[in-house]
Design a protein around this motif. Structure first.
Motif, PDB file in Angstrom:
ATOM      1  N   ARG A  92      60.812 -21.258   3.660  1.00 18.81           N
ATOM      2  CA  ARG A  92      62.262 -21.115   3.479  1.00 18.81           C
ATOM      3  C   ARG A  92      62.996 -21.191   4.817  1.00 18.81           C
ATOM      4  O   ARG A  92      64.083 -21.761   4.915  1.00 18.81           O
ATOM      5  N   GLN A 145      70.875 -18.311 -12.057  1.00 21.65           N
ATOM      6  CA  GLN A 145      71.597 -19.108 -11.042  1.00 21.65           C
ATOM      7  C   GLN A 145      72.895 -18.440 -10.562  1.00 21.65           C
ATOM      8  O   GLN A 145      73.799 -19.103 -10.077  1.00 21.65           O
ATOM      9  N   TYR A 197      73.707 -16.663  -7.789  1.00 23.83           N
ATOM     10  CA  TYR A 197      73.102 -16.354  -6.490  1.00 23.83           C
ATOM     11  C   TYR A 197      73.871 -15.294  -5.713  1.00 23.83           C
ATOM     12  O   TYR A 197      73.283 -14.533  -4.952  1.00 23.83           O
ATOM     13  N   LYS A 227      70.304 -21.581  -1.584  1.00 29.57           N
ATOM     14  CA  LYS A 227      71.030 -22.078  -2.761  1.00 29.57           C
ATOM     15  C   LYS A 227      72.539 -22.125  -2.527  1.00 29.57           C
ATOM     16  O   LYS A 227      73.225 -23.005  -3.059  1.00 29.57           O
ATOM     17  N   THR A 228      73.059 -21.160  -1.747  1.00 30.09           N
ATOM     18  CA  THR A 228      74.515 -21.115  -1.502  1.00 30.09           C
ATOM     19  C   THR A 228      74.897 -21.836  -0.201  1.00 30.09           C
ATOM     20  O   THR A 228      76.040 -21.760   0.242  1.00 30.09           O
ATOM     21  N   GLU A 229      73.909 -22.501   0.400  1.00 29.38           N
ATOM     22  CA  GLU A 229      74.117 -23.274   1.639  1.00 29.38           C
ATOM     23  C   GLU A 229      74.547 -22.389   2.813  1.00 29.38           C
ATOM     24  O   GLU A 229      75.187 -22.855   3.751  1.00 29.38           O
ATOM     25  N   CYS A 232      68.320 -17.147  -1.811  1.00 29.55           N
ATOM     26  CA  CYS A 232      69.735 -17.179  -2.245  1.00 29.55           C
ATOM     27  C   CYS A 232      70.592 -17.904  -1.208  1.00 29.55           C
ATOM     28  O   CYS A 232      71.474 -18.694  -1.559  1.00 29.55           O
TER      29      CYS A 232
END
Length: 850
Positions: free
Chosen positions: A82, A20, A22, A55-57, A52
């Motif tokens: 995605r 996690q 990222y 996940k990190t917006e 990634c």
């Protein structure tokens, strides 16, 4: 070798992703992309980097990377899904739907794809429904507003609804797309104040946070028309237009912090020309006789806020240099206005002080001596050009200009006093028979006499004239000013007199039993004089303020230490505190330089004097705009005196007003929050949150509500082994609505900032869920909204926590609130409840009813 290293970096990225981390994973994939030309590996790397991004917006980057993977392999189902997720988060639902539709075609049995397909279809239908209903609402509102026969209550409701719609992104865009700007201009053309006001406020909402719309609106309405609306006598209208211009400036200068792409970016690539045009028009407003005093003040407020650098670490001060070259003479004209002369521009009580503040800010923003010399030369040329032996009015304006500069950058003002003939003209004007000449001259002499060398000149050349003026004039303003300048040793006597006038000395508490005992033993018992009663004191304070005592006090504070002793400082602090007692008078005190004058009194002198001055500062800071009361870097000097009042040795009123002042300051900027934190005020604020006294607890909680925006304060809440978060949660359950509102605001911001705090909230007390439900059902809409924001933060933080919330009564509360009709007042509450329900649907815990 390069291909092998790329493959190795890909595996390294995969390991980081599983852990996690990222950011590290993104870095590894990015390095690998530079080393390989293998198409299959490139597709994998782009696809992984897109994961990634999700996940990190970083949704724009995620969509871009997924698109690159799809360009290599159009059937890359992971990349398609995605990109669908990224596009959904970016609000591009129709494009996201196409991607997931292709995924479902490639893998028709995949339940995840089918569920996403249904969800996006529902969202698109809802968006279309809202869009069409918004279009019809916009049309209906304009029909009502432009119909001359519409009833008054319908007109008011339509105007308010339009303003609310303009503040929402979707609503603003629909108004814009439906020829709304032209229709709003029709409202302006009606010249009916309530409709013009509604149009201006709607335009302001449409400009906020959208550079392209702001550019179009600026050109469609026209800067001339905007400035003419701001120039009117109506204070409410002038302020609304000022807010519109501020929204335009923020959007054009990039303060909106939005991403601009494609056609929108091409539209607004260079905004410098528009910003320069706005600056020129504001400078022209300063010297126009057609502009009201209110309009002139708003123009100066906009220049004060947008021209000087907000951070002196920024190298570019070109805006200030431009204003110095093209507008300094205009600002000097405003600062030199004399209200009693026929040529005077329309002014308010604050106009000249705002001009002094602007001169001070511009001067402080200069980076080197040549720039300061250029500034000084413009001032010198302007003042000397006014000296005219044939025209006394011009001479008065010249001295008034010097006086105004002395209230701004004092060192510049002191240099101007050295100009040939300036001091002599001041003394000469004292001998004039006109009261206006005497008042301007004596005011200037006060500012000049705060330097010992100048005071000596005045004593040598002007004392006899000043004494004669004091004896003969009936004007109280002139009397007070002549007293202050007559003798360099008289300051203590004047200060003592003012303390007596304001009854600002310490009064011992009278114990009734001791009074009775004294009477019984036939001792003398002093009785209160009728003129010492509060009504008489208030009347005297009003008369002193009206006579301009604040500016006289401000001049006394500037005096050399040879003149101004610590005891005199204490007396001046007592007088200031008495003058600040009535909140309605504090604006006048600020306008006459009281905020600036109090700072040295709070930092130097006797202990009693420093406390009194700090208390007066707290009173001003609690109710005033800090940018005006303490302009520039001076605002950071206010923090320490206020923090010094957060002490158990101080009385409850001092504690309370210091907390109010810190609350106001901490709401202005993160730099101020950081300063408060560095002054070690946080433990004191927390202690007052435990207070039994309702008002102290409320003030401390409101202050903490602002302070939690600071990262270092958030770190304190994240740390283990403390009850900070527990205290805030429990305060949300208090019966006091104001405490609840502040605590709920703090909790909403903390849970939005850190997911860890969402989980921690559920562990600090067993009452957390009951308290949250009470907030979400609260009668006060602001408390209810904050409760719903907390609920959303908890739902978004963790699936298990979200499941727990859905299984409780909270789901029923959210459903009831979400089904309500979102009128103007409840719009935010209903919208937040609906966002909570959408989050529950995303998890699959609930399904929409068809």
């Amino acid at each position: 070798m390069a291909e092998a290293e790329a493959a190795q970096l890909k595996e390294e990225g995969n390991r980081h992703f599983q852990l996690q981390d990222y950011k590290a994973a993104t870095k590894s994939y990015s390095q690998a992309l530079k080393l390989t030309k293998d198409k299959a590996l490139l597709a994998t790397l782009y696809r992984n980097r897109a994961a990634c991004g999700l996940k990190t917006e970083s949704y724009v980057q995620a969509a871009s990377d997924a698109s690159r993977a799809i360009d290599i392999n159009s059937s890359d189902i992971k990349a398609l899904y995605r990109r669908c997720q990224a596009l959904e988060h970016l609000g591009k639902l129709d494009q996201a739907f196409k991607d997931v539709q292709r995924c479902a075609t490639l893998e028709p049995r995949n339940q995840n794809f089918q569920e996403t397909l249904r969800r996006l279809n529902t969202s698109i239908q809802e968006k279309l429904r809202v869009q069409f209903s918004t279009d019809s609402r916009v049309q209906k509102m304009f029909e009502i507003l432009l119909d001359e026969n519409s009833e008054a209550d319908k007109l008011e409701k339509a105007a308010n609804n339009l303003i609310v719609l303009g503040r929402e992104e979707a609503g603003a865009e629909r108004i814009f797309q439906n020829n709304g700007v032209a229709l709003l201009l029709q409202l302006v053309d009606t010249k009916r104040p309530e409709l013009v006001l509604a149009a201006v406020r709607t335009l302001s909402g449409m400009c906020s946070g959208h550079r392209a719309r702001a550019t179009v609106i600026l050109h469609a309405v026209g800067i001339d028309r905007i400035c003419s609306l701001m120039a009117v006598e109506n204070e409410e209208m002038s302020l609304a237009v000022c807010n519109l211009l501020q929204a335009v400036i923020d959007s054009l200068s990039g303060e909106d912090k939005r991403e601009h792409q494609g056609k929108e970016e091409a539209l607004v690539l260079d905004t410098k020309k528009d910003l320069k045009q706005i600056t020129n028009h504001l400078l022209d407003m300063l010297v126009s006789k057609k502009v009201s005093g209110q309009g002139r003040d708003q123009a100066m407020n906009l220049l004060n806020k947008n021209v000087p650098r907000k951070d002196l670490a920024i190298h570019d001060n070109s805006r200030t240099l431009y204003v110095v070259d093209n507008g300094l003479r205009k600002i000097l004209k405003v600062v030199g206005q004399v209200p009693d002369l026929p040529s005077c521009l329309p002014l308010t009580d604050n106009t000249r002080m705002l001009a002094s503040i602007l001169i001070n800010k511009l001067y402080d923003d200069l980076r080197c001596d040549p720039e300061r010399d250029h500034f000084r030369k413009i001032c010198e040329e302007y003042i000397t050009s006014k000296f005219d032996p044939q025209d006394m009015d011009k001479n008065v304006i010249a001295i008034q200009t010097v006086s105004g500069i002395l209230q701004g950058p004092f060192d510049l003002g002191n240099q101007l006093l050295g100009l040939k003939g300036v001091m002599e003209m001041m003394v000469a004007l004292c001998g004039s028979e006109r009261e206006v000449d005497q008042l301007v001259a004596v005011e200037a002499l006060i500012h000049a006499s705060t330097k010992l060398s100048r005071a000596t000149f005045i004593i040598t050349n002007g004392v006899s004239l000043l004494k004669e003026i004091y004896k003969t004039t009936k004007n109280e303003k002139i009397k007070i000013r002549t007293l202050v300048t007559t003798d360099k040793t008289i300051l203590y006597s004047v200060a003592t007199t003012l303390v007596n006038c304001t009854n600002s000395y310490d009064v011992k508490e009278v114990i009734p039993e001791l009074v009775q005992l004294a009477k019984f033993s036939k001792q003398h018992v002093p009785e209160e004089h009728p003129k010492d009663k509060k009504d008489f004191i208030d009347m005297r304070v009003k008369r002193l303020l009206k006579a301009g005592v604040t500016s006289a006090l401000a001049c006394m504070v500037k005096a050399d230490s040879a003149i101004l002793t610590d005891q005199t400082k204490e007396l001046l602090a007592r007088v200031f505190l008495a003058l600040c007692d009535n909140p309605k008078d504090r604006g006048t005190i600020v306008a006459q330089g009281g905020g600036k004058a109090l700072l040295p009194l709070a930092l130097e002198g006797t202990d009693v004097g420093k406390v009194k001055a700090a208390h007066a500062l707290a009173k001003i800071a609690a109710v005033s705009n800090p940018d005006i009361a303490f302009p520039g870097e001076r605002v950071y000097e206010v923090v320490r005196p206020l923090v010094s009042l957060l002490d158990t040795q101080r009385d409850g009123l001092q504690n309370y007003e210091a907390l109010l002042g810190l609350t106001n300051l901490s709401g202005r900027s993160d730099r101020l929050r950081q300063k408060i934190f560095k002054e070690k005020a946080l433990p004191d604020i927390e202690n007052y949150m435990f207070e039994n006294h309702d008002q102290l607890r409320q003030a401390a909680t409101e202050c903490m509500c602002n302070m939690v925006l600071n990262k270092e304060v958030q770190e304190r809440f994240l740390a283990d082994g403390n009850d900070r978060l527990k205290l805030v949660v429990l305060l949300c359950g208090e019966d006091d609505e104001k405490v609840q509102n502040a605590a709920a605001g703090a909790l909403a911001m903390l849970t939005a900032a850190h997911k860890k705090l969402c989980l921690k909230m559920t562990q600090v007390t067993t009452q957390w869920l009951e308290i949250l439900q009470r907030l979400c059902l609260h009668d006060r809409l602001s408390v209810q909204h904050r409760g719903l924001v907390i609920a959303y933060n908890l739902l978004a933080a963790d699936a298990e926590l979200a499941k727990k919330l859905v299984e409780s009564e909270l789901l029923e509360i959210l459903t009831v609130v979400g089904k309500q009709e979102p009128d103007e007042k409840r719009a935010e509450v209903v919208q937040t409840a609906r966002e909570c329900l959408i989050k529950c649907m995303d998890y699959g815990f609930i399904k929409p009813v068809s």
